[in-house]
Design an enzyme around this catalytic site. Structure first.
Site, PDB file in Angstrom:
ATOM      1  CE  LYS A  90      -4.025  -2.142   0.340  1.00  0.00           C
ATOM      2  NZ  LYS A  90      -5.140  -2.030  -0.600  1.00  0.00           N
ATOM      3  CD  GLU A 112     -10.321   3.901   0.774  1.00  0.00           C
ATOM      4  OE1 GLU A 112     -10.257   5.125   0.547  1.00  0.00           O
ATOM      5  OE2 GLU A 112      -9.564   3.076   0.223  1.00  0.00           O
ATOM      6  CB  SER A 379       0.095  -8.162  -1.061  1.00  0.00           C
ATOM      7  OG  SER A 379      -0.737  -8.931  -0.209  1.00  0.00           O
TER       8      SER A 379
HETATM    9  C1  LIG Z   1      -1.437  -6.945   2.712  1.00  0.00           C
HETATM   10  C2  LIG Z   1      -2.612  -6.667   1.829  1.00  0.00           C
HETATM   11  N1  LIG Z   1      -2.734  -7.349   0.685  1.00  0.00           N
HETATM   12  C3  LIG Z   1      -3.775  -7.139  -0.155  1.00  0.00           C
HETATM   13  C4  LIG Z   1      -4.770  -6.222   0.142  1.00  0.00           C
HETATM   14  C5  LIG Z   1      -5.917  -6.068  -0.813  1.00  0.00           C
HETATM   15  O1  LIG Z   1      -5.891  -4.889  -1.546  1.00  0.00           O
HETATM   16  P1  LIG Z   1      -5.571  -4.847  -3.093  1.00  0.00           P
HETATM   17  O2  LIG Z   1      -6.446  -5.874  -3.738  1.00  0.00           O
HETATM   18  O3  LIG Z   1      -5.903  -3.467  -3.495  1.00  0.00           O
HETATM   19  O4  LIG Z   1      -4.127  -5.162  -3.286  1.00  0.00           O
HETATM   20  C6  LIG Z   1      -4.688  -5.479   1.331  1.00  0.00           C
HETATM   21  C7  LIG Z   1      -5.713  -4.483   1.671  1.00  0.00           C
HETATM   22  O5  LIG Z   1      -5.767  -3.909   2.710  1.00  0.00           O
HETATM   23  C8  LIG Z   1      -3.574  -5.707   2.193  1.00  0.00           C
HETATM   24  O6  LIG Z   1      -3.430  -5.044   3.357  1.00  0.00           O
END
Ligand SMILES: Cc1ncc(COP(=O)(O)O)c(C=O)c1O
Length: 392
Positions: A90, A112, A379
């Protein structure tokens, strides 16, 4: 493959700008600034230097040998976004949007958040660049992500618990839109994923594209070839859009988005918008939405706060319809199993969101050959989820 949305903000038939009158001028102002900044090498130089010095990029790739040892002839490789400052992808996006807000002379950031990672990432750049931050968060998420709420406050942000609806990300997003409309002149709305009205889905993807660009170069350098498959979890879809963007023109690379099935996509307790939803409009753009036959947004469920969103970014709807990417789903139980297994076999605690991608990646790697490299986007890290998991 067409990667830029049309002038009106459409990927195929998805996207657009479905917003109240009061936000039309604000989006036009943002669009002009995005065009100017994206054409300005000085903007990208500053973005790259903040990512290098503050975020810690490039994040490495890592071969998860023990996680797959018994099941997989293929090589499973993790892109380590969990090692970024603040612990998730993020931050790539909030750095970019804060730089834009500063260029536009905005005096306040609002955001948000669901899992709290985007709220933390926005509070972080607010502290770094000296811009006040207000964060809107569903009351349920405020409870399940208490640690992240504390961190946001530590960074000087004000966290507002939203009590309407299911008290999760959807309601937090609706409230942030209302707050933006109320103070559009001095406020920059930092959206946390590739959702919302144009230019947000395009702009956020461009800020997350760094994940895919790095990972592509790293795979070529380390393995001398591209991966056979690229896998990422999909909530709104930003980490997936970012890693996919690096490989979109490599026709031989399969792209996989992993949604949260919750209790199963056949049950009502799911958050898999592309697999169980229908086309509709949510938070300013046309995409797949979990909704009833008469267009009411359905209640969703996922064990993972960051995936518990009833919509999905319009570019993913387009990638699904065009066949360029495939979208699968993983249940709460399967994600939990991958969470524990990665911790035990590799000494890495994944975010529950990323655990969905890992669960599918291990399944897919078992079907691939010894020459294949399967790349999965890790992620974020799971520190934020530990209290929730301990309480299970
Ligand atoms: C570690 C992590 N991975 C994935 C996501 C999902 O978001 P996005 O689909 O936008 O990557 C989030 C959302 O808060 C997150 O904190």
């Amino acid at each position: 493959m067409r990667m830029r949305p049309s002038a009106a903000g459409y990927f195929g038939e998805f996207g657009g700008k479905f917003v109240p009158e009061v936000l039309v001028a604000a989006l036009a102002e943002l669009e002009r600034e995005v065009d100017r900044a994206f054409a300005d090498p000085a903007f990208w130089n500053e973005y790259a230097s903040v990512l290098a010095e503050f975020v810690g990029r490039p994040s490495p790739i890592y071969r998860a040998e023990r996680f797959t040892a018994e099941v997989s002839p293929a090589t499973l490789v993790l892109k380590r976004e969990d090692l970024n400052h603040t612990g998730a992808h993020k931050i790539n996006n909030t750095v970019g949007q804060a730089l834009l807000a500063r260029r536009m002379g905005k005096k306040r950031l609002i955001a948000e958040t669901g899992a709290g990672q985007h709220g933390v990432a926005t509070a972080t750049v607010g502290a770094k660049f000296g811009i006040p931050v207000d964060v809107y968060m569903g009351a349920v998420d405020v409870e399940r992500q208490a640690l992240n709420v504390y961190i946001m406050e530590l960074f000087g942000a004000t966290v507002h618990a939203v009590h309407g609806g299911t008290q999760t990300l959807k309601d937090a997003t609706s409230e942030a839109f209302r707050q933006w409309a109320a103070r559009v002149d001095d406020t920059f709305y930092v959206i946390g994923s590739v959702v919302g009205a144009h230019p947000y889905p395009f702009m956020v993807r461009e800020f997350q594209k760094v994940i895919g660009t790095e990972a592509r170069a790293q795979c070529l350098e380390r393995f001398g070839k591209l991966p056979s498959d690229v896998i990422a979890c999909v909530g709104g879809g930003s980490n997936a859009a970012g890693i996919f963007a690096g490989f979109i023109d490599d026709a031989g690379v399969k792209l996989w988005g992993v949604e949260a099935a919750g209790d199963g996509i056949e049950t009502k307790r799911t958050a898999a918008s592309l697999n169980a939803g229908t086309v509709g409009v949510l938070h300013g753009s046309r995409s797949y939405v979990l909704q009833t036959a008469d267009g009411q947004v359905r209640e969703t469920h996922s064990i993972s706060a960051g995936l518990d969103y009833p919509g999905v970014g319009p570019e993913h709807a387009y990638l699904k319809e065009s066949g360029r990417a495939s979208y699968v789903s993983v249940t709460d139980a399967e994600a939990l199993e991958a969470f524990f297994d990665l911790a035990k076999t590799e000494g890495i605690i994944p975010a529950l969101e990323a655990a969905h991608a890992l669960a599918f990646a291990r399944r897919l790697a078992a079907e691939r050959g010894p020459d294949d490299v399967v790349l999965v986007n890790l992620s974020g890290r799971g520190d934020k989820d530990i209290n929730q998991i301990r309480a299970l």
